[in-house]
Write an enzyme that holds these catalytic residues in place. Structure first.
Site, PDB file in Angstrom:
ATOM      1  CE  LYS A  57      -3.427  -0.668  -0.571  1.00 14.34           C
ATOM      2  NZ  LYS A  57      -3.856  -1.174  -1.918  1.00 14.34           N
ATOM      3  N   GLY A  59       2.535   2.239  -2.882  1.00 13.78           N
ATOM      4  CA  GLY A  59       2.752   2.638  -4.279  1.00 13.78           C
ATOM      5  C   GLY A  59       3.636   1.647  -5.020  1.00 13.78           C
ATOM      6  CB  THR A  60       4.794  -1.803  -4.195  1.00 14.43           C
ATOM      7  OG1 THR A  60       3.498  -2.364  -3.958  1.00 14.43           O
ATOM      8  CG2 THR A  60       5.432  -1.453  -2.869  1.00 14.43           C
ATOM      9  CE  LYS A 276      -2.749  -2.378  -6.393  1.00 13.30           C
ATOM     10  NZ  LYS A 276      -2.348  -2.854  -5.076  1.00 13.30           N
ATOM     11  N   GLY A 277      -5.420   3.507  -6.067  1.00 15.46           N
ATOM     12  CA  GLY A 277      -5.870   4.890  -6.102  1.00 15.46           C
ATOM     13  C   GLY A 277      -7.377   4.944  -5.882  1.00 15.46           C
ATOM     14  NE  ARG A 278     -10.051  -0.537  -3.383  1.00 20.07           N
ATOM     15  CZ  ARG A 278      -9.094  -1.421  -3.133  1.00 20.07           C
ATOM     16  NH1 ARG A 278      -8.072  -1.100  -2.377  1.00 20.07           N
ATOM     17  NH2 ARG A 278      -9.158  -2.634  -3.646  1.00 20.07           N
TER      18      ARG A 278
HETATM   19  P1  A3P Z   1      -4.850   3.893  -2.377  1.00 22.31           P
HETATM   20  O1  A3P Z   1      -5.608   3.001  -3.307  1.00 22.31           O
HETATM   21  O2  A3P Z   1      -5.181   3.674  -0.943  1.00 22.31           O
HETATM   22  O3  A3P Z   1      -4.904   5.361  -2.760  1.00 22.31           O
HETATM   23  P2  A3P Z   1       0.377  -0.685  -3.591  1.00 22.31           P
HETATM   24  O4  A3P Z   1       0.468  -0.799  -5.059  1.00 22.31           O
HETATM   25  O5  A3P Z   1       1.701  -0.793  -2.911  1.00 22.31           O
HETATM   26  O6  A3P Z   1      -0.668  -1.596  -3.032  1.00 22.31           O
HETATM   27  O7  A3P Z   1      -0.077   0.795  -3.261  1.00 22.31           O
HETATM   28  C1  A3P Z   1      -1.333   1.283  -3.650  1.00 22.31           C
HETATM   29  C2  A3P Z   1      -1.296   2.798  -3.496  1.00 22.31           C
HETATM   30  O8  A3P Z   1      -0.420   3.330  -4.481  1.00 22.31           O
HETATM   31  C3  A3P Z   1      -2.604   3.477  -3.744  1.00 22.31           C
HETATM   32  O9  A3P Z   1      -3.281   3.497  -2.499  1.00 22.31           O
HETATM   33  C4  A3P Z   1      -2.190   4.871  -4.269  1.00 22.31           C
HETATM   34  O10 A3P Z   1      -2.375   5.904  -3.331  1.00 22.31           O
HETATM   35  C5  A3P Z   1      -0.679   4.725  -4.524  1.00 22.31           C
HETATM   36  N1  A3P Z   1      -0.210   5.228  -5.815  1.00 22.31           N
HETATM   37  C6  A3P Z   1       0.944   5.916  -5.991  1.00 22.31           C
HETATM   38  N2  A3P Z   1       1.110   6.246  -7.271  1.00 22.31           N
HETATM   39  C7  A3P Z   1       0.042   5.734  -7.950  1.00 22.31           C
HETATM   40  C8  A3P Z   1      -0.339   5.759  -9.326  1.00 22.31           C
HETATM   41  N3  A3P Z   1       0.421   6.364 -10.249  1.00 22.31           N
HETATM   42  N4  A3P Z   1      -1.511   5.177  -9.660  1.00 22.31           N
HETATM   43  C9  A3P Z   1      -2.274   4.564  -8.722  1.00 22.31           C
HETATM   44  N5  A3P Z   1      -1.961   4.497  -7.394  1.00 22.31           N
HETATM   45  C10 A3P Z   1      -0.803   5.078  -7.010  1.00 22.31           C
END
Ligand code: A3P
Length: 325
Positions: A57, A59-60, A276-278
């Site tokens: 969570k 931004g991986t 991702k980016g909820r």
């Molecule tokens: P949220 O969905 O809570 O906003 P991971 O991939 O490690 O699970 O992390 C998910 C998080 O990556 C997302 O959390 C979002 O905030 C973040 N993020 C950073 N850059 C992003 C991008 N370019 N597109 C989508 N999510 C991104």
């Protein structure tokens, strides 16, 4: 000379050497005795040059997708079972052995330019992962992405809720983070899973026990989100990958997604999926205050660790420590 059928022989062997029950895979090519008996049809080059270790969570997935755009960087093949991640060093997959692991990587076309990598976000906080990773990939570089641990915990909670995890559906974030020892066991387990990865310094110290500081790079996840081109430039320099790929051209900000996405000529940008980016409501001030306090000592430790390593302090860490001082 006496011997036994293979299974009985193995039982006997592990009775004598119980500490060897858990394997620790090493690179067969790093030891001449091992290399000599390693099949001629096999190679030791189907292994990653670097790992993105998480935590979850932060931004991986975005980092994985940006790295995959680089012409000299090659990602592992996606696993069909564990959310695309291989999760080799962190759990039961490790018992499948290194042939199983290597099958996730293509044969390098040109070993000197191909930077293969894999991303498994639970490596970061899994106790055994650094020891196992260092045994097989002693020369690898390690990337960890850190955001404010309070935001990470909240994003993780929202992720679980979106997956209809009953405990998160039935308990508010505040209830989860403030659970007390007398709270129901399941709630305490959830709380631990939510909060433990955010003790960043503790987990990083474990990695630094097995890897040199020069092999470890801390990525500021907030900056990755707001200015990925700048962060990707720093990562390329750390990895020593050439040519330096220009992410300013490769990425574009997508207004409707609210994130940086891959620019596609003549078409809409290619963004990460819905998970991702909820969109969710802001964390309540009560939960934020609680977590600022909860993570204060951990964040202080992280500050000391980054200073020791000579790595820059993320803006969120400065702000968090100022607000809690
Ligand atoms: P949220 O969905 O809570 O906003 P991971 O991939 O490690 O699970 O992390 C998910 C998080 O990556 C997302 O959390 C979002 O905030 C973040 N993020 C950073 N850059 C992003 C991008 N370019 N597109 C989508 N999510 C991104």
């Amino acid at each position: 000379l006496q011997t036994l059928p293979p299974m009985q022989l193995a039982d006997k062997y592990f009775q004598i050497f119980p500490e060897e029950r858990d394997p620790l895979w090493q690179n067969p090519c790093h030891d001449k005795r091992h290399k000599d008996i390693w099949s001629k049809e096999k190679t030791c080059d189907r292994l990653p040059r670097f790992l993105v270790i998480g935590p979850q969570k932060t931004g991986t997935t975005a980092l994985h997708s940006f790295l995959s755009l680089h012409p000299a960087i090659t990602s592992s093949f996606p696993s069909l079972v564990t959310f695309e991640e291989i999760q080799f060093f962190s759990g039961p997959n490790y018992n499948n052995g290194i042939d199983w692991y290597m099958d996730f990587f293509p044969f390098p076309s040109n070993v000197s330019t191909d930077f293969m990598f894999e991303k498994s976000a639970n490596y970061f906080d899994t106790e055994v992962a650094p020891k196992r990773a260092a045994a097989l990939l002693s020369r690898a570089k390690i990337l960890a992405v850190l955001i404010n641990p309070a935001d990470r915990a909240y994003s993780w909670y929202q992720h679980q809720r979106a997956h209809q995890d009953p405990m998160t559906v039935n308990h508010t974030f505040q209830e989860v983070v403030t659970a007390r020892p007398a709270s129901p066991r399941e709630l305490l387990i959830l709380q631990r899973r939510c909060l433990k990865p955010g003790a960043y310094a503790t987990h990083l110290e474990r990695w630094l026990h097995h890897y040199q500081p020069s092999q470890v790079h801390i990525v500021d996840g907030s900056q990755l989100r707001s200015n990925p081109a700048l962060v990707m430039e720093g990562i390329q320099r750390f990895l020593g990958v050439t040519p330096i790929f220009n992410y300013t051209q490769a990425l574009t900000y997508d207004e409707s997604k609210g994130f940086w996405c891959q620019r596609v000529e003549g078409a809409r940008p290619k963004c990460l999926g819905k998970s991702k980016g909820r969109k969710y409501s802001d964390m309540t001030p009560e939960s934020r205050a609680f977590l600022t306090e909860h993570y204060r000592e951990h964040n202080m430790e992280l500050l000391r660790l980054l200073n020791r390593l000579g790595q820059p302090l993320p803006a969120w860490l400065r702000e968090e420590l100022q607000s809690s001082s």
